[in-house]
Scaffold this motif. Structure first.
Motif, PDB file in Angstrom:
ATOM      1  N   THR A   3       0.840  -1.196   0.000  1.00  9.35           N
ATOM      2  CA  THR A   3       0.000   0.000   0.000  1.00  9.35           C
ATOM      3  C   THR A   3       0.874   1.244   0.000  1.00  9.35           C
ATOM      4  N   GLU A   4       0.231   2.389  -0.173  1.00 12.05           N
ATOM      5  CA  GLU A   4       0.978   3.648  -0.166  1.00 12.05           C
ATOM      6  C   GLU A   4       1.619   3.881   1.194  1.00 12.05           C
ATOM      7  N   VAL A   5       0.911   3.541   2.257  1.00 13.28           N
ATOM      8  CA  VAL A   5       1.466   3.713   3.612  1.00 13.28           C
ATOM      9  C   VAL A   5       2.690   2.834   3.791  1.00 13.28           C
ATOM     10  N   ALA A   6       2.605   1.581   3.314  1.00 13.27           N
ATOM     11  CA  ALA A   6       3.749   0.683   3.428  1.00 13.27           C
ATOM     12  C   ALA A   6       4.936   1.223   2.651  1.00 13.27           C
ATOM     13  N   LEU A   7       4.691   1.836   1.495  1.00 12.39           N
ATOM     14  CA  LEU A   7       5.760   2.418   0.697  1.00 12.39           C
ATOM     15  C   LEU A   7       6.403   3.591   1.435  1.00 12.39           C
ATOM     16  N   LEU A   8       5.582   4.401   2.110  1.00 11.07           N
ATOM     17  CA  LEU A   8       6.114   5.532   2.878  1.00 11.07           C
ATOM     18  C   LEU A   8       6.944   5.070   4.069  1.00 11.07           C
ATOM     19  N   GLU A   9       6.572   3.930   4.650  1.00  7.74           N
ATOM     20  CA  GLU A   9       7.205   3.502   5.893  1.00  7.74           C
ATOM     21  C   GLU A   9       8.346   2.517   5.696  1.00  7.74           C
ATOM     22  N   SER A  10       8.371   1.790   4.606  1.00  9.47           N
ATOM     23  CA  SER A  10       9.345   0.705   4.434  1.00  9.47           C
ATOM     24  C   SER A  10      10.431   1.082   3.437  1.00  9.47           C
ATOM     25  N   ARG A  11      11.643   1.167   3.933  1.00  8.47           N
ATOM     26  CA  ARG A  11      12.779   1.454   3.047  1.00  8.47           C
ATOM     27  C   ARG A  11      13.034   0.282   2.092  1.00  8.47           C
ATOM     28  N   ALA A  12      12.790  -0.931   2.561  1.00  4.31           N
ATOM     29  CA  ALA A  12      13.004  -2.110   1.713  1.00  4.31           C
ATOM     30  C   ALA A  12      12.062  -2.095   0.515  1.00  4.31           C
ATOM     31  N   LEU A  13      10.795  -1.727   0.753  1.00  9.28           N
ATOM     32  CA  LEU A  13       9.842  -1.643  -0.351  1.00  9.28           C
ATOM     33  C   LEU A  13      10.221  -0.544  -1.329  1.00  9.28           C
ATOM     34  N   ARG A  14      10.711   0.563  -0.794  1.00  8.28           N
ATOM     35  CA  ARG A  14      11.141   1.643  -1.688  1.00  8.28           C
ATOM     36  C   ARG A  14      12.316   1.179  -2.542  1.00  8.28           C
ATOM     37  N   GLY A  15      13.213   0.407  -1.935  1.00 11.96           N
ATOM     38  CA  GLY A  15      14.366  -0.090  -2.692  1.00 11.96           C
ATOM     39  C   GLY A  15      13.959  -0.972  -3.859  1.00 11.96           C
ATOM     40  N   GLU A  16      12.847  -1.703  -3.697  1.00 13.09           N
ATOM     41  CA  GLU A  16      12.379  -2.566  -4.781  1.00 13.09           C
ATOM     42  C   GLU A  16      11.873  -1.778  -5.981  1.00 13.09           C
ATOM     43  N   GLN A  17      11.509  -0.499  -5.753  1.00 13.27           N
ATOM     44  CA  GLN A  17      10.934   0.322  -6.816  1.00 13.27           C
ATOM     45  C   GLN A  17      11.937   1.271  -7.463  1.00 13.27           C
ATOM     46  N   MET A  18      13.197   1.239  -7.038  1.00 11.15           N
ATOM     47  CA  MET A  18      14.135   2.273  -7.466  1.00 11.15           C
ATOM     48  C   MET A  18      14.491   2.215  -8.953  1.00 11.15           C
ATOM     49  N   GLY A  19      14.225   1.097  -9.602  1.00 17.98           N
ATOM     50  CA  GLY A  19      14.522   1.029 -11.031  1.00 17.98           C
ATOM     51  C   GLY A  19      13.429   1.613 -11.904  1.00 17.98           C
ATOM     52  N   ARG A  20      12.370   2.138 -11.303  1.00 15.89           N
ATOM     53  CA  ARG A  20      11.200   2.590 -12.060  1.00 15.89           C
ATOM     54  C   ARG A  20      11.215   4.099 -12.308  1.00 15.89           C
ATOM     55  N   VAL A  21      12.377   4.647 -12.637  1.00 13.08           N
ATOM     56  CA  VAL A  21      12.492   6.104 -12.802  1.00 13.08           C
ATOM     57  C   VAL A  21      11.674   6.633 -13.979  1.00 13.08           C
ATOM     58  N   ASP A  22      11.276   5.753 -14.911  1.00 11.08           N
ATOM     59  CA  ASP A  22      10.468   6.194 -16.055  1.00 11.08           C
ATOM     60  C   ASP A  22       9.114   6.735 -15.613  1.00 11.08           C
ATOM     61  N   VAL A  23       8.678   6.350 -14.404  1.00 11.08           N
ATOM     62  CA  VAL A  23       7.383   6.800 -13.895  1.00 11.08           C
ATOM     63  C   VAL A  23       7.359   8.316 -13.721  1.00 11.08           C
ATOM     64  N   LEU A  24       8.501   8.901 -13.399  1.00 19.53           N
ATOM     65  CA  LEU A  24       8.559  10.350 -13.140  1.00 19.53           C
ATOM     66  C   LEU A  24       8.054  11.140 -14.344  1.00 19.53           C
ATOM     67  N   ASP A  25       8.561  10.827 -15.530  1.00 14.55           N
ATOM     68  CA  ASP A  25       8.171  11.575 -16.722  1.00 14.55           C
ATOM     69  C   ASP A  25       6.758  11.243 -17.172  1.00 14.55           C
ATOM     70  N   LYS A  26       6.225  10.095 -16.733  1.00 18.08           N
ATOM     71  CA  LYS A  26       4.844   9.765 -17.081  1.00 18.08           C
ATOM     72  C   LYS A  26       3.856  10.582 -16.259  1.00 18.08           C
ATOM     73  N   VAL A  27       4.294  11.021 -15.079  1.00 16.33           N
ATOM     74  CA  VAL A  27       3.434  11.852 -14.238  1.00 16.33           C
ATOM     75  C   VAL A  27       3.616  13.330 -14.572  1.00 16.33           C
ATOM     76  N   LYS A  28       4.876  13.748 -14.739  1.00 17.73           N
ATOM     77  CA  LYS A  28       5.171  15.150 -15.022  1.00 17.73           C
ATOM     78  C   LYS A  28       6.589  15.239 -15.572  1.00 17.73           C
ATOM     79  N   SER A  29       6.831  16.195 -16.448  1.00 17.03           N
ATOM     80  CA  SER A  29       8.160  16.338 -17.027  1.00 17.03           C
ATOM     81  C   SER A  29       9.145  16.865 -15.986  1.00 17.03           C
ATOM     82  N   LEU A  30      10.273  16.156 -15.847  1.00 19.70           N
ATOM     83  CA  LEU A  30      11.325  16.568 -14.911  1.00 19.70           C
ATOM     84  C   LEU A  30      12.432  17.256 -15.695  1.00 19.70           C
ATOM     85  N   VAL A  31      12.661  18.548 -15.422  1.00 16.78           N
ATOM     86  CA  VAL A  31      13.665  19.326 -16.143  1.00 16.78           C
ATOM     87  C   VAL A  31      15.023  19.099 -15.501  1.00 16.78           C
TER      88      VAL A  31
END
Length: 240
Positions: A3-31
């Motif tokens: 869940t979103e709360v688990a993502l906010l609280e768990s560093r291990a879960l965040r580490g599993e998502q670190m390869g998904r940087v393409d999501v940033l530009d799908k939400v908003k352009s990063l200059v």
């Protein structure tokens, strides 16, 4: 599914998502900065639509985690060297001036920005990134489950094919034996036909020789008739 709360609280879960940087530009352009690798604190704040102070406080609280994901703090000669490189790239882009930091500069990579998105609570953009991450992960899980079911069906079909092949094996063996027997019969037939062909050749030669002998006999008979013809005629006349 996390869940979103688990993502906010768990560093291990965040580490599993670190390869998904393409999501940033799908939400908003990063200059990015001209090097295409780094952004500054103010760039991160602009992306998430929060204050630079909020980004700095978050970076201070999670300094080690952010550092592992590419955050750097430049000072002294490192800062001057970085500014020199950026100024050359900045002028190459046709921009008037590159804003330089006075004493230090904190830089972030895309991985760091994604890390911030998974921790920043008071940002609608960050929440969108987290939602996108979780929805995409759920979609991937569903696709994996569907693929797993398809593989299971294929395996069951293959097992059925295996049993069918086992049953078909003896039939194929018998058919192979029959074909071998048929091949032998055909070969024998070829041999008989070959022998008959040779015999017919001999008969043809005998016929040719017989024709020659008959022609010779016919010639002899004609010659005999010519020789005996007048005398036979005189004999018949005298008797008359």
């Amino acid at each position: 599914m996390p869940t979103e709360v688990a993502l906010l609280e768990s560093r291990a879960l965040r580490g599993e998502q670190m390869g998904r940087v393409d999501v940033l530009d799908k939400v908003k352009s990063l200059v990015m900065l001209p090097d295409g690798i780094h952004v500054r604190t103010e760039d991160v704040a602009r992306y998430f639509e929060v204050s630079t102070g909020a980004v700095r406080r978050l970076a201070d609280r999670h300094q080690q985690e952010f550092a592992e994901n590419g955050m750097r703090l430049l000072r002294g000669s490192d800062l001057r060297s970085f500014h020199s490189d950026m100024m050359s790239l900045w002028s190459g882009d046709g921009r008037e001036s590159y804003p330089q930091a006075a004493t230090q500069l904190r830089l972030y990579t895309r991985r760091t920005v994604l890390n911030i998105a998974m921790l920043l609570r008071d940002s609608d953009i960050a929440r969108c990134v987290r939602t996108y991450l979780l929805d995409t992960e759920e979609s991937l899980r569903e696709q994996y489950a569907s693929l797993d079911q398809r593989v299971t069906r294929i395996e069951s079909c293959l097992s059925g094919v295996g049993s069918a092949l086992q049953e078909l094996g003896p039939v194929l063996v018998r058919m192979s034996e029959r074909f071998d027997s048929l091949d032998r019969k055909v070969e024998m037939t070829h041999q008989v036909v070959g022998a008959m062909s040779l015999r017919l050749t001999d008969v043809q030669q005998d016929v040719v020789r017989l024709d020659g002998r008959l022609d010779c006999f016919a010639r002899q008979l004609r010659d005999l008739r010519r020789r005996t013809g007048p005398r036979g005629q005189h004999g018949r006349n005298g008797q008359g």
